[in-house]
Design an enzyme around this catalytic site. Structure first.
Site, PDB file in Angstrom:
ATOM      1  N   LYS A  49       0.829  -1.204   0.000  1.00  0.00           N
ATOM      2  CA  LYS A  49       0.000   0.000   0.000  1.00  0.00           C
ATOM      3  C   LYS A  49       0.865   1.256   0.000  1.00  0.00           C
ATOM      4  O   LYS A  49       0.697   2.152  -0.843  1.00  0.00           O
ATOM      5  CB  LYS A  49      -0.928   0.011   1.218  1.00  0.00           C
ATOM      6  CG  LYS A  49      -1.896   1.187   1.237  1.00  0.00           C
ATOM      7  CD  LYS A  49      -2.510   1.406   2.598  1.00  0.00           C
ATOM      8  CE  LYS A  49      -1.591   2.229   3.472  1.00  0.00           C
ATOM      9  NZ  LYS A  49      -2.212   2.683   4.726  1.00  0.00           N
ATOM     10  N   ASP A  98      -6.288   0.771   0.848  1.00  0.00           N
ATOM     11  CA  ASP A  98      -6.410   1.081   2.266  1.00  0.00           C
ATOM     12  C   ASP A  98      -7.786   0.632   2.755  1.00  0.00           C
ATOM     13  O   ASP A  98      -8.528  -0.033   2.032  1.00  0.00           O
ATOM     14  CB  ASP A  98      -6.172   2.572   2.519  1.00  0.00           C
ATOM     15  CG  ASP A  98      -7.311   3.452   2.002  1.00  0.00           C
ATOM     16  OD1 ASP A  98      -8.193   2.931   1.285  1.00  0.00           O
ATOM     17  OD2 ASP A  98      -7.319   4.654   2.322  1.00  0.00           O
TER      18      ASP A  98
END
Length: 326
Positions: A194, A212
């Site tokens: 991420k 996320d």
């Protein structure tokens, strides 16, 4: 004569019994027929009661009818891309909401954003970067002093180890520069896929999907995928879009998740993609009540502030295409 009358009565008795039996038989047959006529009414009443119960359970409003489960791959791709196009019109200014001036600041801020808000990170990093502007400075810092600065971000001890560790790795393995390759980024302390894609997409212009918590929640609500593992979500959603759209897609989805499609109570009645959403009705559908749930925490462009939410709503209570552009 008496015998004849008795005989006649005897003959009529069985006949009468047969007639009565016949009548009873007809009555028995008529009863199911009546029941059949009553059945649709009972079913309708039952359906009406169920709808009433559902309406009561959902706060006085009926849930929207969801689309068929068996959506073809082609239909899914078309719907997903249309949602992204709609979001691009609503959030033309979508961008990372962490404040940064270079790739080093971005990677540190992204690591710090775990388990806290971007707003909190943006309030913390100015002091951090003023004292430690380079990887060399942060790598050689006193851990206790860094912990004190990072305390407002939560988990400050673990985050101190991560940002100091990745700073040391940047100095020792990459000459003090943030690498521009995924395989190098994910080897840095505290950096996962991420964070790596945030850096690649926004510091190096290389496409990546940022999975996320907001992104995970929304793509499952929209039935783009049923996966729960972030890496599998990334692969499943990435297959629906051209690679060139991945970075802005991430921004659009995350912006929408923070402002309208909240975790606990989505503002369904003020959502511009409501007609395309299978989860419509999970949140507030009344337009006036939904408008009060909208959250606009930061300006459309870095350094700007948004006007009050009402300034960006059209007459129907839907966010206008130029949201935040003024």
């Amino acid at each position: 004569m008496v015998v004849r009358r008795d005989s006649a009565v005897g003959e009529q008795g069985p006949a009468g019994a047969k007639k009565t039996a016949k009548t009873t038989k007809v009555g028995a047959a008529a009863k199911p027929a009546a029941a059949k006529k009553a059945a649709p009414a009972k079913r309708a009443a039952s359906t009406e009661k169920a709808a009433s119960d559902e309406k009561t359970a959902s706060g006085g409003r009926a849930r929207a009818k969801k689309p068929p489960e068996a959506e073809s791959r082609t239909a899914l791709v078309r719907r997903a891309r249309r949602i992204n196009r709609e979001l691009a019109e609503v959030y033309p200014y979508a961008h990372p909401e962490l404040d940064f001036e270079n790739s080093f600041q971005l990677i540190v801020a992204t690591v710090l954003s775990a388990q806290t808000t971007d707003l909190r990170v943006n309030q913390t990093t100015p002091a951090l970067f003023a004292k430690y502007p380079t990887p060399e400075d942060l790598a050689a810092a006193n851990p206790e002093e860094v912990e004190e600065i990072l305390r407002p971000c939560g988990f400050f001890r673990a985050k101190t180890r991560s940002v100091m560790g990745l700073s040391k790795a940047l100095v020792e393995e990459h000459g003090g520069e943030v690498p521009g390759r995924l395989e190098d980024l994910v080897k840095l302390p505290g950096v996962g896929r991420k964070t790596a894609f945030v850096v690649l997409g926004n510091a190096f212009g290389r496409p990546g999907i940022t999975v996320d918590t907001h992104f995970q929640r929304l793509v499952r609500r929209w039935r783009w995928t049923a996966e729960t593992d972030p890496d599998r979500i990334e692969a499943a959603v990435g297959a629906l879009f051209p690679k060139s759209e991945w970075t802005m897609l991430s921004h659009h989805v995350i912006f929408h998740g923070r402002r309208i499609c909240h975790a606990r109570k989505p503002a369904c009645g003020a959502c511009p993609i409501a007609p395309l959403c299978p989860a419509y009705g999970e949140g507030e559908t009344d337009p006036e009540k939904a408008k009060k749930l909208l959250k606009y925490e930061k300006g459309g462009f870095p350094g700007q502030r948004l006007k009050p939410p009402q300034a960006y709503l059209d007459a129907g209570g839907i966010p206008a295409p130029a949201l935040g552009a003024g």
